[in-house]
Design a protein around this motif. Structure first.
Motif, PDB file in Angstrom:
ATOM      1  N   ARG A  44       0.832  -1.207   0.000  1.00  0.00           N
ATOM      2  CA  ARG A  44       0.000   0.000   0.000  1.00  0.00           C
ATOM      3  C   ARG A  44       0.868   1.259   0.000  1.00  0.00           C
ATOM      4  N   THR A  45       1.941   1.230   0.779  1.00  0.00           N
ATOM      5  CA  THR A  45       2.850   2.376   0.819  1.00  0.00           C
ATOM      6  C   THR A  45       3.547   2.559  -0.521  1.00  0.00           C
ATOM      7  N   TYR A  46       3.894   1.458  -1.152  1.00  0.00           N
ATOM      8  CA  TYR A  46       4.541   1.524  -2.472  1.00  0.00           C
ATOM      9  C   TYR A  46       3.612   2.151  -3.506  1.00  0.00           C
ATOM     10  N   ARG A  47       2.318   1.778  -3.452  1.00  0.00           N
ATOM     11  CA  ARG A  47       1.351   2.360  -4.378  1.00  0.00           C
ATOM     12  C   ARG A  47       1.232   3.865  -4.160  1.00  0.00           C
ATOM     13  N   MET A  48       1.207   4.296  -2.902  1.00  0.00           N
ATOM     14  CA  MET A  48       1.138   5.731  -2.620  1.00  0.00           C
ATOM     15  C   MET A  48       2.403   6.447  -3.081  1.00  0.00           C
ATOM     16  N   ALA A  49       3.559   5.796  -2.885  1.00  0.00           N
ATOM     17  CA  ALA A  49       4.816   6.397  -3.325  1.00  0.00           C
ATOM     18  C   ALA A  49       4.865   6.525  -4.837  1.00  0.00           C
ATOM     19  N   SER A  50       4.374   5.514  -5.549  1.00  0.00           N
ATOM     20  CA  SER A  50       4.372   5.554  -7.009  1.00  0.00           C
ATOM     21  C   SER A  50       3.439   6.644  -7.530  1.00  0.00           C
ATOM     22  N   LEU A  59      11.014   4.780   0.366  1.00  0.00           N
ATOM     23  CA  LEU A  59      11.989   4.258   1.314  1.00  0.00           C
ATOM     24  C   LEU A  59      11.306   3.400   2.377  1.00  0.00           C
ATOM     25  N   ALA A  60      10.185   3.882   2.894  1.00  0.00           N
ATOM     26  CA  ALA A  60       9.446   3.127   3.910  1.00  0.00           C
ATOM     27  C   ALA A  60       8.918   1.813   3.342  1.00  0.00           C
ATOM     28  N   ALA A 103      12.926  -1.415  -7.347  1.00  0.00           N
ATOM     29  CA  ALA A 103      12.387  -0.357  -6.482  1.00  0.00           C
ATOM     30  C   ALA A 103      13.516   0.450  -5.855  1.00  0.00           C
ATOM     31  N   LEU A 104      14.581  -0.242  -5.452  1.00  0.00           N
ATOM     32  CA  LEU A 104      15.713   0.461  -4.860  1.00  0.00           C
ATOM     33  C   LEU A 104      16.401   1.354  -5.888  1.00  0.00           C
ATOM     34  N   ALA A 105      16.473   0.900  -7.154  1.00  0.00           N
ATOM     35  CA  ALA A 105      17.075   1.721  -8.209  1.00  0.00           C
ATOM     36  C   ALA A 105      16.270   3.003  -8.418  1.00  0.00           C
ATOM     37  N   TYR A 122      21.470   3.973   0.283  1.00  0.00           N
ATOM     38  CA  TYR A 122      22.599   3.057   0.253  1.00  0.00           C
ATOM     39  C   TYR A 122      22.661   2.184   1.498  1.00  0.00           C
ATOM     40  N   ASP A 123      22.152   2.694   2.607  1.00  0.00           N
ATOM     41  CA  ASP A 123      22.103   1.881   3.825  1.00  0.00           C
ATOM     42  C   ASP A 123      21.203   0.660   3.660  1.00  0.00           C
ATOM     43  N   LEU A 124      20.189   0.777   2.811  1.00  0.00           N
ATOM     44  CA  LEU A 124      19.307  -0.366   2.592  1.00  0.00           C
ATOM     45  C   LEU A 124      20.067  -1.549   2.018  1.00  0.00           C
ATOM     46  N   ASP A 125      21.048  -1.294   1.166  1.00  0.00           N
ATOM     47  CA  ASP A 125      21.845  -2.376   0.597  1.00  0.00           C
ATOM     48  C   ASP A 125      22.719  -3.040   1.658  1.00  0.00           C
ATOM     49  N   ALA A 126      23.133  -2.275   2.651  1.00  0.00           N
ATOM     50  CA  ALA A 126      24.068  -2.793   3.648  1.00  0.00           C
ATOM     51  C   ALA A 126      23.377  -3.380   4.869  1.00  0.00           C
ATOM     52  N   GLN A 127      22.050  -3.252   4.937  1.00  0.00           N
ATOM     53  CA  GLN A 127      21.343  -3.724   6.122  1.00  0.00           C
ATOM     54  C   GLN A 127      21.385  -5.246   6.214  1.00  0.00           C
TER      55      GLN A 127
END
Length: 226
Positions: A44-50, A59-60, A103-105, A122-127
């Motif tokens: 749902r958050t992704y749809r709102m972000a798009s 990001l969320a 999505a990250l790109a 970039y922190d998302l890749d390292a998590q």
């Protein structure tokens, strides 16, 4: 037969079938939100972000989706015969994945002029996940326009259940869950947004999950459960 005894027997016999047909639903409710709820919130958050182009919402959504592990569903039987549906175009191959590299790109592209957002992206890749990561089970299918899919799944008594349907966004999908007697324990009207049912069975048993496609075109969807 005394009148009082006859009245008692009538009431007893009248209530017996109703009690036998009570839905397989525990009185204590659905429990707290779990992994399926988190994945639904991510979508749902992704749809709102798009729709809004908001990078913080994106990001969320990515964080929420990457905080859940998916695995193929075992023991779920699709009762309806699969339709011969043409292979979908890439953009209609199923619901979008908020936790994907794609999505990250997109997020990296949005963050090009914002150093702080770049660091978060970039922190998302390292998590690295810490502790036990929530798990959901997933079954993928395609459903023709105006049709319905029935799935049978075993559920355990006194264990909170979450069942959701994630569509590809092309048509509105509805969700209904019934126990083995046919009593409906949860229903959600057709919508483009993900549908989520949360409940607790009173006892072990089989449940029928129906996904309906009210649109004119087919929909490639995922059925999610805990």
């Amino acid at each position: 037969m005394p009148r009082r005894l006859a009245l008692f027997l009538c009431l007893f016999l009248g209530l017996g079938p109703a009690l036998a047909e009570a839905p397989n639903l525990a009185a204590e409710g659905a429990g707290g939100p779990g992994a399926a709820s988190q994945l639904v919130l991510a979508h749902r958050t992704y749809r709102m972000a798009s729709a809004s182009g908001d990078p913080m919402l994106l990001l969320a959504a990515i964080r929420l989706a990457r905080g859940v592990t998916t695995r193929p569903a075992l023991g779920w039987d699709r009762l309806t015969e699969a339709e011969a549906i043409p292979a979908p175009a890439p953009e209609r191959a199923g619901p979008p994945d908020p936790g994907s590299d794609a999505a990250l790109a997109v997020l990296h592209g949005m963050a090009i002029d914002d150093p702080n957002l770049q660091d978060l992206a970039y922190d998302l890749d390292a998590q690295v996940p810490h502790g036990r990561v929530p798990v959901v089970t997933v079954a993928a299918a395609a459903l023709d326009g105006g049709a319905a899919d029935d799935w049978r799944m075993p559920l355990s008594g006194a264990v909170p259940v979450e069942i959701a349907v994630l569509g590809d966004g092309g048509t509105a999908l509805g969700l209904t869950v019934a126990d083995d007697s046919g009593a409906v324990v949860c229903t959600r009207p057709p919508a483009l947004d993900p549908a989520l049912c949360r409940f607790t069975p009173a006892r072990n048993g089989f449940f029928i999950v129906q996904v309906t496609n009210t649109g004119a075109e087919w929909n490639s969807y995922q059925l999610i459960g805990n």
